[in-house]
Design an enzyme around this catalytic site. Structure first.
Site, mmCIF file in Angstrom:
data_model
loop_
_atom_site.group_PDB
_atom_site.id
_atom_site.type_symbol
_atom_site.label_atom_id
_atom_site.label_comp_id
_atom_site.label_asym_id
_atom_site.label_seq_id
_atom_site.Cartn_x
_atom_site.Cartn_y
_atom_site.Cartn_z
ATOM 1 N N HIS A 159 0.854 -1.176 0.000
ATOM 2 C CA HIS A 159 0.000 0.000 0.000
ATOM 3 C C HIS A 159 0.891 1.227 0.000
ATOM 4 C CE1 HIS A 159 -3.188 2.835 1.014
ATOM 5 N NE2 HIS A 159 -4.020 1.892 0.621
ATOM 6 N N ASP B 15 -7.792 -5.534 0.019
ATOM 7 C CA ASP B 15 -8.248 -6.466 -1.020
ATOM 8 C C ASP B 15 -7.967 -7.936 -0.702
ATOM 9 O OD1 ASP B 15 -9.303 -4.538 -2.778
ATOM 10 O OD2 ASP B 15 -7.288 -4.032 -3.462
HETATM 11 C C1 LIG Z 1 -7.622 -0.541 -2.892
HETATM 12 C C2 LIG Z 1 -6.265 -0.410 -3.246
HETATM 13 O O1 LIG Z 1 -5.955 0.219 -4.217
HETATM 14 S S1 LIG Z 1 -5.127 -1.158 -2.245
HETATM 15 C C3 LIG Z 1 -3.855 -1.708 -3.360
HETATM 16 C C4 LIG Z 1 -4.334 -2.819 -4.222
HETATM 17 N N1 LIG Z 1 -3.290 -3.294 -5.135
HETATM 18 C C5 LIG Z 1 -2.674 -4.474 -4.970
HETATM 19 O O2 LIG Z 1 -2.928 -5.236 -4.060
HETATM 20 C C6 LIG Z 1 -1.683 -4.822 -6.064
HETATM 21 C C7 LIG Z 1 -0.355 -5.250 -5.483
HETATM 22 N N2 LIG Z 1 0.325 -4.136 -4.833
HETATM 23 C C8 LIG Z 1 1.017 -3.197 -5.546
HETATM 24 O O3 LIG Z 1 1.146 -3.268 -6.785
HETATM 25 C C9 LIG Z 1 1.678 -2.050 -4.782
HETATM 26 O O4 LIG Z 1 2.004 -2.466 -3.479
HETATM 27 C C10 LIG Z 1 0.795 -0.796 -4.726
HETATM 28 C C11 LIG Z 1 0.360 -0.392 -6.134
HETATM 29 C C12 LIG Z 1 -0.437 -1.028 -3.878
HETATM 30 C C13 LIG Z 1 1.594 0.348 -4.094
HETATM 31 O O5 LIG Z 1 2.601 0.693 -4.984
HETATM 32 P P1 LIG Z 1 3.880 1.555 -4.584
HETATM 33 O O6 LIG Z 1 3.612 2.359 -3.375
HETATM 34 O O7 LIG Z 1 4.304 2.273 -5.818
HETATM 35 O O8 LIG Z 1 4.952 0.485 -4.168
HETATM 36 P P2 LIG Z 1 5.927 -0.302 -5.155
HETATM 37 O O9 LIG Z 1 5.147 -0.995 -6.205
HETATM 38 O O10 LIG Z 1 7.008 0.642 -5.605
HETATM 39 O O11 LIG Z 1 6.512 -1.370 -4.167
HETATM 40 C C14 LIG Z 1 7.623 -1.164 -3.308
HETATM 41 C C15 LIG Z 1 8.423 -2.447 -3.256
HETATM 42 O O12 LIG Z 1 7.612 -3.491 -2.701
HETATM 43 C C16 LIG Z 1 7.379 -4.515 -3.657
HETATM 44 N N3 LIG Z 1 5.957 -4.849 -3.649
HETATM 45 C C17 LIG Z 1 4.927 -3.982 -3.486
HETATM 46 N N4 LIG Z 1 3.767 -4.632 -3.507
HETATM 47 C C18 LIG Z 1 4.068 -5.922 -3.704
HETATM 48 C C19 LIG Z 1 3.284 -7.069 -3.809
HETATM 49 N N5 LIG Z 1 1.950 -7.012 -3.737
HETATM 50 N N6 LIG Z 1 3.891 -8.272 -3.997
HETATM 51 C C20 LIG Z 1 5.224 -8.314 -4.070
HETATM 52 N N7 LIG Z 1 6.031 -7.253 -3.975
HETATM 53 C C21 LIG Z 1 5.457 -6.068 -3.794
HETATM 54 C C22 LIG Z 1 7.739 -3.907 -5.015
HETATM 55 O O13 LIG Z 1 8.135 -4.871 -5.949
HETATM 56 C C23 LIG Z 1 8.848 -2.951 -4.629
HETATM 57 O O14 LIG Z 1 10.009 -3.717 -4.457
HETATM 58 P P3 LIG Z 1 11.473 -3.092 -4.794
HETATM 59 O O15 LIG Z 1 11.658 -1.999 -3.786
HETATM 60 O O16 LIG Z 1 12.385 -4.248 -4.615
HETATM 61 O O17 LIG Z 1 11.392 -2.578 -6.196
HETATM 62 O O1 LIG Z 2 -5.499 4.583 -0.782
HETATM 63 C C1 LIG Z 2 -5.060 3.966 -1.759
HETATM 64 O O2 LIG Z 2 -3.970 4.229 -2.326
HETATM 65 C C2 LIG Z 2 -5.816 2.860 -2.345
HETATM 66 C C3 LIG Z 2 -7.226 2.791 -1.911
HETATM 67 O O3 LIG Z 2 -8.119 3.344 -2.514
HETATM 68 C C4 LIG Z 2 -7.533 2.055 -0.702
HETATM 69 O O4 LIG Z 2 -6.626 1.498 -0.078
HETATM 70 O O5 LIG Z 2 -8.730 1.977 -0.354
#
Ligand SMILES: CC(=O)SCCNC(=O)CCNC(=O)[C@H](O)C(C)(C)COP(=O)(O)OP(=O)(O)OC[C@H]1O[C@@H](n2cnc3c(N)ncnc32)[C@H](O)[C@@H]1OP(=O)(O)O
Ligand SMILES: O=C([O-])CC(=O)C(=O)O
Length: 383
Positions: free
Chosen positions: A263, A319
């Site tokens: 997150h 999620d």
């Molecule tokens: C309601 C919502 O929107 S909640 C989020 C729902 N999305 C997900 O569950 C999808 C999976 N999660 C993700 O893609 C990301 O964690 C996000 C999009 C939620 C946040 O993205 P960012 O803040 O940009 O974090 P970022 O993607 O740069 O991750 C940071 C590090 O953790 C790792 N990481 C982050 N999430 C995950 C994951 N779910 N699984 C494995 N590794 C992960 C990344 O690969 C990165 O590693 P690195 O530093 O070695 O490159």
């Molecule tokens: O806050 C965020 O980046 C993603 C989101 O909508 C949530 O977690 O409910």
């Protein structure tokens, strides 16, 4: 060229003020208009939370019953909308539930004769969107299974009516309670991608439907709302409690992102995830379908261990456990992200109201990193 240094993904950038919602990432706290979500869950209904988000205070009994009546008035899907939904669901392009909702939100704007930009009109439009997008999601769920539309019931609350319209029968008490709680928990999250999108759209003084349509488009992506579907799809692909740990480890070792984790703001934990996990355990046990929950719990252990070893503070998000919870309510995977819409539309519309009330167009600057002073070459001389 700008001197400013950018932050990738605008991480930690404060992009504006809002009094709707506080996400305290360090403490793992989520607050709506001053109320901790843990004080709302189990006490307030989703309808009360909608009122709280729009008006900044909890409703009294008569205010709640007025909102409830307006929501009920807007539950029945008009014939033209129903025909549109049916034809999309039957089309060979087989659009997802999110694609149908995005189209319906836009269509509702096109056919609304009231183009006034007064708050009173915006509240009416927000009410229509909250009521209608829930009914349309239920209709999509039925049409996609080859079933007929079920008309709404006005003796049921928002959560119970949705489950009734989807399943064609009244849901049990625990399912209704759990769904109502899920609606509350997903309702708002300050400047997340879809809400910020909605605010950018309406900050041009565009209309509320345009704001919600663009927000639905943003929520659809797998890095945002789409992750709840991906979690259960991953479980279904692995399809074995015994293999869950090794399969998830293999994904992590191959650098694959595991949906339901990570997150941008939460560093300690996502407080909504804890509540949803509790309900998912209870409901999956009640219906005797514990497989996806068990696999999700194993996944949680493997991913957290993996990141703890790397010294990373990656936790599960909202999620992760909603999938096994919704599945136990008999809801098909393709509706999971639309379920997010049914809830988050209350937050989007609250932010749209707030944006209109203190509007200034949102227009940041880019740090230009392209070439400069190029020499123009006529087309005949270009190689
Ligand atoms: C309601 C919502 O929107 S909640 C989020 C729902 N999305 C997900 O569950 C999808 C999976 N999660 C993700 O893609 C990301 O964690 C996000 C999009 C939620 C946040 O993205 P960012 O803040 O940009 O974090 P970022 O993607 O740069 O991750 C940071 C590090 O953790 C790792 N990481 C982050 N999430 C995950 C994951 N779910 N699984 C494995 N590794 C992960 C990344 O690969 C990165 O590693 P690195 O530093 O070695 O490159
Ligand atoms: O806050 C965020 O980046 C993603 C989101 O909508 C949530 O977690 O409910």
């Amino acid at each position: 060229m700008s001197e400013a240094k950018t932050k990738a993904g605008l991480q930690d950038v404060v992009a504006g003020e809002s009094s709707i919602c506080l996400v305290d990432g360090k403490e793992g706290r989520l607050v709506y208009q001053g109320f901790d979500i843990n004080d709302l869950v189990g006490k307030a209904s989703f309808e009360e939370v909608i009122y709280l988000l729009w008006y900044g205070k909890l409703p009294n009994a008569s205010e709640l019953s007025a909102l409830d009546a307006e929501l009920k008035k807007n539950r029945e899907i008009p014939t033209d909308v129903l025909e549109l939904v049916k034809s999309l669901c039957n089309s060979s392009a087989n659009p997802t539930g999110m694609e149908v909702l995005r189209t319906v939100a836009s269509y509702l704007g096109a056919v609304d004769e009231d183009k006034s930009m007064e708050r009173e009109t915006h509240i009416k439009q927000a009410t229509k969107l909250v009521a209608m997008l829930a009914s349309v999601t239920a209709a999509v769920g039925r049409f996609k299974q080859g079933l007929d539309y079920v008309a709404p019931r006005n003796d049921l609350g928002h959560a119970a009516n949705f489950l009734y319209m989807l399943n064609g029968k009244e849901a049990d008490e625990l399912s209704v309670e759990a769904f109502d709680v899920a609606l509350i928990l997903h309702a708002d999250h300050e400047f997340n991608a879809s809400t910020f999108t909605a605010r950018c759209t309406v900050a041009t003084m565009s209309d509320m439907y345009s704001g919600v349509t663009s927000a639905i488009g943003a929520l659809k992506g797998p890095l945002h709302g789409g992750a709840n579907e991906d979690v259960l799809r991953m479980m279904m692909e692995i399809d074995s409690v015994e293999n869950a740990a090794s399969e998830v480890r293999a994904r992590l070792d191959n650098g694959v992102k595991v949906p339901g984790f990570g997150h941008r703001v939460y560093r300690s934990y996502d407080p909504r995830g804890l509540v949803l996990k509790r309900y998912a355990k209870q409901l999956t046990e009640q219906v005797g379908q514990t497989k996806w929950f068990a696999m999700t719990e194993i996944t949680e252990g493997v991913v957290l261990e993996h990141f703890a070893k790397k010294g990373k503070d990656l936790k599960y998000n909202v999620d992760l456990y909603s999938g096994s919870l919704y599945n136990a309510m008999g809801i098909q995977v393709e509706l999971f992200t639309p379920l997010f819409v049914i809830s988050r539309v209350s937050g989007w519309t609250a932010h749209i109201l707030e944006q209109y009330a203190h509007n200034r167009i949102i227009r940041p600057v880019a740090d230009y990193v392209g070439p400069i002073d190029q020499q123009f070459v006529p087309i005949a001389e270009r190689k």
